[in-house]
Every structure is written in C-alpha cells, then in structure tokens.
Write a protein that holds these residues in place. Structure first.
Motif, PDB file in Angstrom:
ATOM      1  N   UNK A 486       0.849  -1.184   0.000  1.00  0.00           N
ATOM      2  CA  UNK A 486       0.000   0.000   0.000  1.00  0.00           C
ATOM      3  C   UNK A 486       0.889   1.240   0.000  1.00  0.00           C
ATOM      4  N   UNK A 487       0.678   2.121  -1.000  1.00  0.00           N
ATOM      5  CA  UNK A 487       1.479   3.353  -1.074  1.00  0.00           C
ATOM      6  C   UNK A 487       0.570   4.521  -1.461  1.00  0.00           C
ATOM      7  N   UNK A 488       1.111   5.717  -1.391  1.00  0.00           N
ATOM      8  CA  UNK A 488       0.361   6.915  -1.779  1.00  0.00           C
ATOM      9  C   UNK A 488       0.865   7.420  -3.119  1.00  0.00           C
ATOM     10  N   UNK A 489      -0.082   7.574  -4.067  1.00  0.00           N
ATOM     11  CA  UNK A 489       0.290   8.132  -5.376  1.00  0.00           C
ATOM     12  C   UNK A 489      -0.215   9.574  -5.431  1.00  0.00           C
ATOM     13  N   UNK A 490       0.605  10.465  -6.009  1.00  0.00           N
ATOM     14  CA  UNK A 490       0.211  11.874  -6.092  1.00  0.00           C
ATOM     15  C   UNK A 490      -0.113  12.217  -7.548  1.00  0.00           C
ATOM     16  N   UNK A 491      -1.368  12.656  -7.805  1.00  0.00           N
ATOM     17  CA  UNK A 491      -1.758  13.052  -9.156  1.00  0.00           C
ATOM     18  C   UNK A 491      -1.771  14.553  -9.265  1.00  0.00           C
ATOM     19  N   UNK A 492      -0.968  15.086 -10.195  1.00  0.00           N
ATOM     20  CA  UNK A 492      -0.899  16.536 -10.380  1.00  0.00           C
ATOM     21  C   UNK A 492      -1.835  17.037 -11.466  1.00  0.00           C
ATOM     22  N   UNK A 493      -2.165  16.153 -12.408  1.00  0.00           N
ATOM     23  CA  UNK A 493      -3.088  16.577 -13.469  1.00  0.00           C
ATOM     24  C   UNK A 493      -4.357  15.749 -13.399  1.00  0.00           C
ATOM     25  N   UNK A 494      -5.404  16.329 -13.973  1.00  0.00           N
ATOM     26  CA  UNK A 494      -6.676  15.635 -14.015  1.00  0.00           C
ATOM     27  C   UNK A 494      -7.110  15.562 -15.476  1.00  0.00           C
ATOM     28  N   UNK A 495      -7.643  14.440 -15.859  1.00  0.00           N
ATOM     29  CA  UNK A 495      -8.104  14.300 -17.234  1.00  0.00           C
ATOM     30  C   UNK A 495      -9.589  13.980 -17.191  1.00  0.00           C
ATOM     31  N   UNK A 496     -10.371  14.708 -18.004  1.00  0.00           N
ATOM     32  CA  UNK A 496     -11.798  14.388 -18.039  1.00  0.00           C
ATOM     33  C   UNK A 496     -12.396  14.700 -19.409  1.00  0.00           C
ATOM     34  N   UNK A 497     -13.485  14.023 -19.734  1.00  0.00           N
ATOM     35  CA  UNK A 497     -14.229  14.298 -20.962  1.00  0.00           C
ATOM     36  C   UNK A 497     -15.347  15.267 -20.615  1.00  0.00           C
ATOM     37  N   UNK A 498     -15.351  16.425 -21.259  1.00  0.00           N
ATOM     38  CA  UNK A 498     -16.378  17.409 -20.902  1.00  0.00           C
ATOM     39  C   UNK A 498     -17.782  16.933 -21.253  1.00  0.00           C
ATOM     40  N   UNK A 499     -18.749  17.442 -20.555  1.00  0.00           N
ATOM     41  CA  UNK A 499     -20.138  17.278 -20.962  1.00  0.00           C
ATOM     42  C   UNK A 499     -20.513  18.414 -21.899  1.00  0.00           C
ATOM     43  N   UNK A 500     -21.567  18.174 -22.647  1.00  0.00           N
ATOM     44  CA  UNK A 500     -21.962  19.149 -23.660  1.00  0.00           C
ATOM     45  C   UNK A 500     -23.396  19.594 -23.424  1.00  0.00           C
ATOM     46  N   UNK A 501     -23.582  20.901 -23.280  1.00  0.00           N
ATOM     47  CA  UNK A 501     -24.936  21.461 -23.284  1.00  0.00           C
ATOM     48  C   UNK A 501     -25.133  22.040 -24.680  1.00  0.00           C
ATOM     49  N   UNK A 502     -26.189  21.615 -25.344  1.00  0.00           N
ATOM     50  CA  UNK A 502     -26.366  21.980 -26.755  1.00  0.00           C
ATOM     51  C   UNK A 502     -27.676  22.712 -27.023  1.00  0.00           C
ATOM     52  N   UNK A 503     -27.636  24.033 -27.142  1.00  0.00           N
ATOM     53  CA  UNK A 503     -28.805  24.741 -27.654  1.00  0.00           C
ATOM     54  C   UNK A 503     -28.759  24.696 -29.180  1.00  0.00           C
ATOM     55  N   UNK A 504     -29.792  24.096 -29.791  1.00  0.00           N
ATOM     56  CA  UNK A 504     -29.825  23.923 -31.243  1.00  0.00           C
ATOM     57  C   UNK A 504     -31.055  24.620 -31.807  1.00  0.00           C
ATOM     58  N   UNK A 505     -30.829  25.594 -32.696  1.00  0.00           N
ATOM     59  CA  UNK A 505     -31.903  26.463 -33.193  1.00  0.00           C
ATOM     60  C   UNK A 505     -32.314  26.066 -34.606  1.00  0.00           C
ATOM     61  N   UNK A 506     -33.589  25.844 -34.807  1.00  0.00           N
ATOM     62  CA  UNK A 506     -34.126  25.672 -36.164  1.00  0.00           C
ATOM     63  C   UNK A 506     -34.536  27.044 -36.659  1.00  0.00           C
ATOM     64  N   UNK A 507     -33.681  27.643 -37.483  1.00  0.00           N
ATOM     65  CA  UNK A 507     -33.904  29.045 -37.871  1.00  0.00           C
ATOM     66  C   UNK A 507     -35.196  29.201 -38.688  1.00  0.00           C
ATOM     67  N   UNK A 508     -35.464  28.260 -39.585  1.00  0.00           N
ATOM     68  CA  UNK A 508     -36.669  28.351 -40.412  1.00  0.00           C
ATOM     69  C   UNK A 508     -37.944  28.297 -39.574  1.00  0.00           C
ATOM     70  N   UNK A 509     -37.939  27.456 -38.549  1.00  0.00           N
ATOM     71  CA  UNK A 509     -39.116  27.363 -37.679  1.00  0.00           C
ATOM     72  C   UNK A 509     -39.308  28.645 -36.870  1.00  0.00           C
ATOM     73  N   UNK A 510     -38.201  29.202 -36.396  1.00  0.00           N
ATOM     74  CA  UNK A 510     -38.287  30.468 -35.660  1.00  0.00           C
ATOM     75  C   UNK A 510     -38.829  31.546 -36.593  1.00  0.00           C
ATOM     76  N   UNK A 511     -38.262  31.588 -37.783  1.00  0.00           N
ATOM     77  CA  UNK A 511     -38.656  32.598 -38.768  1.00  0.00           C
ATOM     78  C   UNK A 511     -40.159  32.511 -39.051  1.00  0.00           C
ATOM     79  N   UNK A 512     -40.653  31.299 -39.293  1.00  0.00           N
ATOM     80  CA  UNK A 512     -42.074  31.171 -39.594  1.00  0.00           C
ATOM     81  C   UNK A 512     -42.934  31.562 -38.382  1.00  0.00           C
TER      82      UNK A 512
END
Lengths: 656, 656
Positions: A486-512
């Motif tokens: 049993x030992x202690x490991x020290x992590x200096x960097x973090x790696x992660x996959x971002x999450x995505x918030x996606x606002x998607x606009x249908x311009x033609x529908x808005x226009x109509x």
C-alpha cells in the motif's frame, strides 16, 4: 384544438397570412415551375433578408456576447462518423408501403390519422360537436375515406384515445401490431399496407470518383464541432468552459413533409456546443445575470400527470428546486428566451417543455425545448439538450484520438492504493512466452484483489492469479517474483471528458413562427395586413416615397437613399403612381418599419416626414436628424416612443 | 514558373504560411481524426469570422448598393432541372482507372504530369537548369517514377510542349489517343491505365422515401434563381433591368482534389444573375460611375498569340474598343475589381482574363475571369459570364412556364406581313380528319412562300401546299377556301427573354488568395508573421491586453470589452502571463488590426494606448475617444494615418 390569435388579438386565419407571405415572396415552393418537391422551399427577397437579420442577431447575441468559437464545418460527412454517432443505426422513422399503389406513409401519422378519423365519425354519429384541429387538418393531404358517421363502442373510444395520447412512444413493431389489430388501411383506397420498416432520414451520397466512400448530408451541425474539439480547446488556450457554434444547413429526408416551413428536408440550423466540466454541478459563471428572469416551464412531472399548464418561475428558482438540472442548462434557457423575444417572438407564446424520458434523442441526458405557439400548435423551435459526454466519448473510442481536457490540479490529489512490483529479471525466464500475458493479468488486478493477495503473500509462498490465455487459466506466482504494497500516489493533473450542453436552433421554424406572432391587420380588415417585425429584424428598414412623380423629388430621393445605404440601412424607393396610402400598405405587408415622405416642403427646406409602421404616426425634421433617428431605431437603441418624444409630430393625414 | 512575393516583397514560402494558417485554426482538414476526406475542409474561428466578414462586405457592396433581390434557394435539386440545364450531360471531367491498383486519375492531369516529368528529365539530361513550377509541384501527391534524366529528340520536346500549351482543350477521346500514342502509364507503378471515361461532377442522392426522385446537390446557385425569375420580376414591379443574388454552398465531386482550399468538394459561392434586355447593346445605367476605372485585362486575342502580358486600360476604353463586349459586362468587371480590393486583394495581383472560345461553359456567350496571383499561379476567383438567354429559354421550353418580360412599347410596332384567311366553314367538310393538319401547315408557311402563293392565287384556281402527314405529302387547296393578303399588324407589347450577366464568386478561393496577399513577416523573420487584413475584414478587431495580472486591471478590461461588444466590435482579451510583445505577435498572426493596452496610467485617468498592427505605432487617449477611433477604423471610415494625426502618439517601447 388550437386557436391562435394575431398580435392584436384577432383570430388568426392562416390561409390569409399564407397568401400574404407567398404574394410578397417571403417564401415560395422550390422548383415550382417543375411541379415542386415536397419539403423544399426557397426564400424570396424579404424572407432571405429576414433570415440574414435573424442570423446576424444570433451571432451578436451568442457568438459575440459569449465569446463563442464559431466554426464552419462541411455538410458532406463520411459514413463512419455517423455510424459512430449512432445516426446510421438510429436516425430513422417508421414507414409503411401500400404495395398496390406504391404510396408510402409515416406509420405513426397513418395510425393517428385513421383513429382520429374514426373518433370523428363516432362523434358525428353521437351527434356531438366535432372540433377541428387545424394542426392535424393541415397535415392531411388526402381526403380520408374513413370519415363516416359510425358509432364506436365506448371501450373502443377509450382505447383509441389512449393510443393517440402516446402515439410518439411506439416503435415499429408496436405500430405494426396496432395496424393489424385495428385494421388500419390506406385511407384513400382502403387497401392493405405492409408492416412498418425503418427508413433512415439521412440523404446518402458517394464521395469521390470510385464511389466507395459512402457519405451522408449531415442531419445536424454538431458532429463537426465534436470532431474539432481538441483543436478548439487548444485555440482557447486550454481554458474551460467554452462553447463552439456553427450556422449552416442540415438535411433530413422526411417521409412525407407537410406543414409548410415547419417540416422541411433542407433547413438552416444554428447550434451551440457548450463544453463544461461534469464535476461541480455544471455551474455557469454568468448565472447571476440570468437567475431572476421568469420563464414559462412545462416540466416532465406535469406532463406525466396528463396536464399541460405552464408554470412561470425564475430560472434561479427552477435550478434551486432541481426542476432544471443545472445552472448551465438554466443559463442557456434564459439566453434562448431573450433571443426569441429579441427577434420578435411574443413572450406569451413561448414555453419551455421538458422532454419525457423515452422521447429524448439517443444521446441526451436531459432536454428542454423552446416551443412557440402557432396555428399549428406548440412548435419546437430550439432544443436545449444535455448530451452528456456521449459524443466526445464515442468518437474518441472509435478513433483513438484524445477528446478530453487535461488540467493541472490546484491541489495535487493524494491517492492511497495497492501497488504491484514485479521482479522483471526473474519473471521473464520463469514464464517465457507467457510472460506478457501474466504481467498484464497482474497489472489488471482490482484494488480489492490486490489487498487480498497482499495478505496472502504474508502467509504463503506463492499466490494464484487468473490468466485465461495461459494453460488451464490459473498461474502460480512465487513470492520472490512479486511484491504488493500500500502506497500513496500523487496526481498533479486531471483528465476528463467534458459534458456538452447543446442549444440547437431551427432558424426556419423560428422565422415562420415569428411571422405568425408579428402579424395583424389594421382595423380588422384582411386586406390591410401588417407584419410588425422589430426594426433590427425587418427585411427592409425604410421605404422612400416621393409625394408624386414630380421631377424635383428625384434628386432628394436619390440623395436620401444613398445616405441611408452609406449608413448600412437597407431601403427601397417606391415612386410608382399608386397613392401614398397604397404604397405604405404594400410595405406594411413587407414589414418595413419606417417610411420617409418627400414632398414640396422637402424641396424647400430639406425636411422630411418619418412614418412609423405600427402606429402610422409621423414626425418631421431635417435630413440629418431623420437619418440619426432611423439609425438608432434600426440598431434597436431607441423605440418609436423615444423618437416621438424628441421630434415634432406631423399630423397631416395620409392620402389614401 | 510562379514566384510570388509577400505584401512586403519577400519571396513567399507557402509551407510557412500554411503552417501559420493551420496553427491559428484558420482552416483544418475536415474529419481529420478519422483520417480526413480529400477536398473537405472546416474553417476554425478566425477563418469562419473572415468568411462572415467577406460575405457581409459582399452583401453591402452588391446587394445593398445595387438593390439586388437576394434569394436563398435549396441545394437539393431534382434531376430534371439539371438535365434541362445541361449539367447531367455535360458537367463532367475525364477520368482514367488503373485496373490493377484501382487508382483513379483525372485524365488531363495525368497526361500533363507525365509529359512534364519527361520534359524535366530531358532538361536534366541536357544539363539545363530545371525551373520548379510550384503550382504544378503542389498538385502532385505522388513521387513520379518517370523523372529520369532521359534526353528526348528535339521534335518530341516540341510536340510535348504544344500538347501542354492546350491541355485544357482536349476531349476524352483525344486524351485517350494521347495516352496511347505517348504510352502514358500510372506514374507510381508504371502500369497501364484504361481509356478515359466521363465522370459527372455532381453528387447524386435520392429525395423522399421511395427513392424514385433522383436528385443532385447543386453545382452552382444559379439554377434556383432562374426558376424564380418570373416571381422576382413581379416582385420588382415588372421593372427591368434587375439582378438577383444568392449566397450558399455548392458541391462538385472533384476526381482528385488538391491545392488546399482552392479545389474543394463543398464550397461557398455568391452569385449574381443580372437580367438585361438583349436589345440596345446591354447598356448599364450606372456605367458612367465605372468607366474611368483602370483594369488589367488579358484578352482572348493576346492569349491566342501565345502571350500573357496584361493590358491596363479604363473600362470605358475597353468597352469602346469592343475588347469587353458590353457596358453591363464592363460595369460588373469594375464592381468585382473594387470588391476584391475592398476585401484585401493586392491590386497588382488582380487581372481579368477572357475565356477562349472553346474554354467557355456550354451556356456562355462571353466570359471574363477575375484571377488572383498566388503561389499556385493565377487563380480564377470570380467568373463574369454572359450566359445569354440560354437558361431561361431551356427551362421555359421544358416546363411551358413563361420566363420572359412583356412590356408595353412606347411606340406601337407596325409590321407589314402576308396574312392567311381560311374559309373554316368549307374547310372542315372538304378535308375532314385531315383538316387540322392542313390548317397547321398553311399557318406555318413562311412569309416568302405566302407571297409566292398569293401571286399564284391570282393566276390559278388552286394552290399546292406541303402537308407531310397527309396522303402523298401534297394537298391542293381550292381558291374559294383560302385568301392571302398583305396587311399591317400593330404590336403594342413586346415580349423578350432577358439575357443574363452572371458574376459568380468563389468565396473560399478569394479568402485563401487574400490571406496570401496580406501575409508578410516582420523584419523578414519567419517567426513573426503578420496578416494585414483590412480592419473591416479582420476576424477579430481588437485585442485587449492588461499589462500584467494585477487585480486593478480586471474591471477596466471587462468594461472596455463590454463597451466594444455593445458597439458590435469583436474583441478578445489576452490576460495570459506572456509578455505584451508575445501576446501582440500571436494576434498579428491572427490579423487582429488593433490592440488596447491597459496599464497603471489607465487605472489612474482612464486613458489607454491603441496599437496599430501594421506599423506597431501607438496613440493614447481617453476611453471614449479610443472607442470612437476604433469604430471608425473598423467600419472603414478612417485609416490609421487619420487616427495618428488626430491623437497624441505614445512612444514607450513594447516590452518584448
């Protein structure tokens, strides 16, 4: 049943508005002289200018205001990308074919149409009032054969109603069972239809001369943004969170497009991919600016209980009560709302509806749609989805390319763990060709197993490890070859996959939808239609009207037109012989917010009247003052009320 | 051989510029993590902003300034439209396949590559200096096997040179003969290639679920505009001439795309269709504004004589001498030239080259290309073609829809002609079932024949008319049934099919060429590249740089950033720990024209320095004055020289 009203509260007659929009060339069926193609429309000059102004506002409201990284990705997409994203497998609707006539139906629409028609016939037979659902009626191209006044048993009526309430939830097999059970046929001919088959909604093509690179036209702009994530992160100097944005056409090969501009095969989208750290609750740094804005919400729970009433609350409240999942999602809901209002949507006709769990796209973790109320019902115009880490993960897995964030931890992370040391020198000679497999198996041991083995090693001379590839699947390792501690490991960097918030606009529908929201008619007269676009959105800003064809007016009109052009303000001259009133009416239909009249007084003292489209009120002043007023109105810095306060009113009546 | 120089006259090293453009994400190969697809590129944030600014300028320069009717037509196009336009038959390149390797070559490129390589080998063998044509080299992906120092007979050298000079003129059969005669093989393997076959450059797809409506992605935006002609004419209140315009993506399935952004499979176009009366010499009402502008022209005659020197003359002269065919064509050549200069093209690197007769598209009557000089040679960036009445005529003929102008003649036209009267009552009973055919044959008689028959009728009792469908093809008509007389017909309206002058812009090509034109490096150091975009075109307008990470600077930077945003001016903050000099260098590469430094003096008195990218000179003033200066620079109303005269210089050196 949907009854919508115009801006001024009159009932909206879609046929009249539609005829206005076509007559004024806001849009027109594409390839009409060749008979047209369903689901394809062209925008004429006013529609095209309107679209450009909405896009321009979108860029200012989102890209400029939020420092987003706008990209322009190709529409042509190789198949492998869309296989990975899941679109090749899952982006499909169910269709049924009538083998006799060759007609093709969207399965859910077919079931819906036939059952509704039977319910209608039942009501007629019972002598009840039949409500006409304009939305549904508009979707029907055919005269249905089924509409006979036939009374149904009470329990059948109930069954039909239950099916219709959840028509979006059936898969192909289930739709097929409904078709068989309720003997649903081709409504025109009464002929049988084949069982539903999946029809992929993407347009396929081949890239390159050898035809061996299958490709599709993208069904959304998102994938190009995901694939570029790592480069964008670098461009952003590794700083998170950030958003990319893309404006461009997408394509969906709808089975049977209806409802005009609302369901088309080629459409303009504007999509944002906001990349956020999944840890820490998806906070947003500018949430405090948004939290007090009140929004009309229709959440999942209310819908599950079969109700549709909208709850108005501040987004701060919505996030605090977990109605809306995160600050970032809440922030964008507010920004979307403000954008819709800015381009002319009626705040009373905007709601945000949460997706039901089984209604969400295959990648979404949560989703709210901005819906606008139109004569077709509530129409989804903007989707605001939390796509989680789905896309970045699948593409990274498929290609091996990193699509993730590596950041230095502010505090190094200390991890206590069981580590394994192998005596490599003895290990090789001992296991020979199996050496690598055994080593890999040891390194793959879980923390729990390592702990157990460490205890074993204190007691016994050898331990046993599972190595499926070797001999009988078990390998004994001598104490002298291995050490577990049993030992202690020290992590200096973090790696992660971002999450995505996606606002998607249908311009033609808005226009109509906006066109429906800003439409009204003067004094209730159908012939005097007005489209009250906000000035920054209006296709043309100023109409220039000389009082008559008199020669003296020409140079003034030309000078004014040039001056406005130099200010970047689009304007049109109408020097036709029609009366001033008629000329203004024509431009009310085009939504032109301002009019300048050039008269004999103008020739004398270089003053002009400026007319407001909505109130038809006029003010009068000199050339420079009028131009300055126009500029501030068109750029949205002043309202007509402001201008009216500043400049003297001109009360002479319009010559009608 | 092409040697191009940078803006400041240094030799241009494309590898270095290319690496800068990719590093700063102006563009990037699409789908790169999947290995990429040839001929597909994405624009990153600076490329995307540059493109948006070029389009914005285009709209102001053409649509707004010339009151054009902008439309947005679909990319998906049913096959029948492109059959009628001739694209399905003729829009093709010739390709050869190596049956062993499956490799596909563009036939003309293959012949060119192999013959050039042999000529190079010949020169080496003769001990002559071998000039490297960068353009050609760049097109080559492969190492060619043929480059051996082999001396060729003098007459063969001459033959090769003659072939290469007219390589664009061969059709597929001729290319096949060249391949056989000169034993042209796959340059990599030496294997045989199959005879050339036509490869249509359009991407095909199927529209709708039944797959029976064949469609293509449009290869140009023009067709949609032609099909809408009649509606646009009506929108324009029947007034001629007028122009429509369309901005959008088009698609060409290039056989083997090379040369980066210059030959791609999906590209942004901006096209104008100017509809003009073919009578009266195609005059243009604003020609007087253009006629004194001097343009570098390379006409057909000069090219035919094998020379390439450019003649500079005013467009007035060019039209007067019939070098350029019409005022309208000349007017647009000038407008195109001014646009190119406005977006940053170097006037010394612009020429207009007339198409050779056999080089023009199948529809063109005359054509001038605006070409920009780049490291790839002179590149066609804008085509300005006279498409005559070709398109409107074929579509009208195919569909039966009128695509023409009807106008009231100011003077009615009096036409003397021979008219035929038939006695219908007697005619029917006499000819019975053949009546219609005989009548049609009579009505189709030419004026000359009518005159001859009128004279005959005075002499004989019956005349003979050719009616191929009836009996032996001759029919006798009795004098009592027919009368032929000379009379005067009065025409009050005139109907004509307009001719089309089409300036068509390849936005991606302009964008790339401009990047080459504005590129240079400071003090000749490759590491200090600068892109000197004109401020209205530059992707980001202002860089905001706090002197250090000191807390006091933050609120000032934020306030300035917000203020600029509200003025619609894009800006970026760089508060990294790099030196001010480094931070400015980074943004020189991005082409950011202006920089604001926030320092301790700013905290005290709210003054700021403003830095000019090109001269690195700085001025200093208060917040409002600096913002006003920026706005006028960015909108193109002032130059840096103007600003330098008005505001006090700031001479403190940049910390490097």
């Amino acid at each position: 049943m949907t009854t919508t009203t115009t801006k001024t509260g009159q009932p909206l007659d879609r046929t009249i508005l539609d005829s206005l929009l076509r007559r004024r060339l806001f849009f027109t069926p594409a390839f009409e002289i060749y008979g047209g193609v369903a689901g394809l429309y062209d925008y004429g000059p006013p529609g095209c200018a309107l679209q450009a102004n909405i896009i321009d506002t979108w860029r200012k409201h989102f890209v400029l205001e939020e420092d987003m990284l706008e990209v322009d990705c190709t529409m042509l997409t190789p198949s492998v990308v869309l296989e990975t994203s899941g679109h090749v497998d899952k982006f499909a609707d169910w269709m049924c074919k009538d083998p006799k006539t060759g007609e093709i139906f969207r399965a859910d629409h077919l079931v819906e149409e036939v059952l509704e028609s039977r319910l209608k016939g039942d009501k007629e037979a019972r002598g009840q009032k039949v409500e006409v659902d304009e939305e549904k009626e508009a979707k029907k191209k055919r005269k249905t054969k089924d509409t006979k006044a036939v009374k149904l048993p009470d329990d059948v009526v109930k069954e039909y109603e239950e099916i219709l309430a959840q028509i979006d939830n059936y898969n192909g097999e289930e739709l097929g069972m409904l078709i068989t059970k309720y003997e649903i046929k081709n409504p025109t001919t009464g002929g049988n239809v084949e069982p539903p088959v999946a029809f992929n909604l993407m347009f396929q093509t081949a890239i390159g001369p050898s035809s061996n690179l299958a490709g599709y036209l993208r069904p959304e702009t998102a994938q190009g943004q995901f694939l570029t994530f790592q480069k964008l992160l670098e461009f952003n100097q590794q700083s998170m969170p950030f958003a990319s944005a893309c404006i461009g056409k997408s394509f969906r090969n709808e089975i049977s497009p209806r409802a005009g501009l609302l369901r088309v095969r080629e459409f303009l989208m504007a999509e944002i991919e906001h990349f956020v750290d999944p840890e820490g609750g998806k906070k947003h740094p500018r949430f405090h600016e948004a939290k007090d804005v009140k929004i009309g919400l229709l959440d999942r729970k209310v819908q599950l209980s079969g109700r549709t009433e909208i709850t108005h609350m501040t987004i701060g409240e919505a996030v605090a009560t977990k109605t809306v999942d995160s600050e970032t999602l809440g922030y964008f809901i507010v920004r979307i709302y403000l954008f819709l209002v800015r381009v002319g949507a009626d705040p009373k006709k905007i709601r945000f509806r949460q997706h039901m769990a089984n209604e969400m796209a295959h990648y979404a973790a949560d989703c709210w749609d901005a819906e606008l109320l139109t004569s077709y019902g509530w129409i989804e115009c903007v989707g605001c989805a939390d796509r989680s880490a789905y896309d970045l993960t699948v593409h990274s897995k498929k290609t091996g390319a990193p699509l993730c964030v590596r950041e230095t931890r502010s505090e190094p992370l200390h991890i206590e763990e069981w580590q394994v040391d192998l005596d490599k020198k003895k290990f090789g000679p001992k296991f020979k060709k199996d050496g690598k497999a055994v080593e890999a198996a040891v390194q793959a041991l879980s923390q729990d197993l390592r702990e157990k083995l460490a205890i074993d090693l204190e007691k016994t001379a050898k331990i046993e490890v599972d190595v499926p590839e070797v001999g009988n699947g078990k390998v004994e390792i001598d104490k002298t070859l291995i050490n577990i501690e049993k030992r202690t490991r020290v992590e200096h960097t973090r790696e992660y996959t971002p999450n995505v918030i996606e606002p998607a606009f249908g311009i033609g529908r808005i226009l109509y939808s906006v066109m429906e929201h800003v439409y009204w008619s003067r004094e209730g007269s159908e012939e005097r239609g007005v489209l009250s676009f906000p000035p920054p959105i209006a296709p043309t800003k100023v109409l220039l009207v000389p009082l008559s064809g008199h020669q003296d007016f020409k140079p003034l009109v030309q000078r004014m037109s040039l001056k406005l052009r130099q200010l970047g303000i689009s304007n049109r001259v109408d020097d036709s012989s029609a009366s001033i009133g008629k000329r203004y009416s024509r431009n009310d239909e085009l939504g032109t917010p301002l009019g300048i009249t050039v008269d004999f007084q103008s020739v004398k003292d270089n003053t002009y009247t400026l007319r407001d489209r909505d109130s038809t009120k006029q003010v009068r002043s000199d050339e420079d003052t009028i131009c300055a007023a126009i500029k501030s109105l068109v750029e949205g810095q002043k309202t007509w009320a402001d201008v009216q306060k500043e400049l003297p009113e001109f009360t002479q009546q319009e010559a009608d």
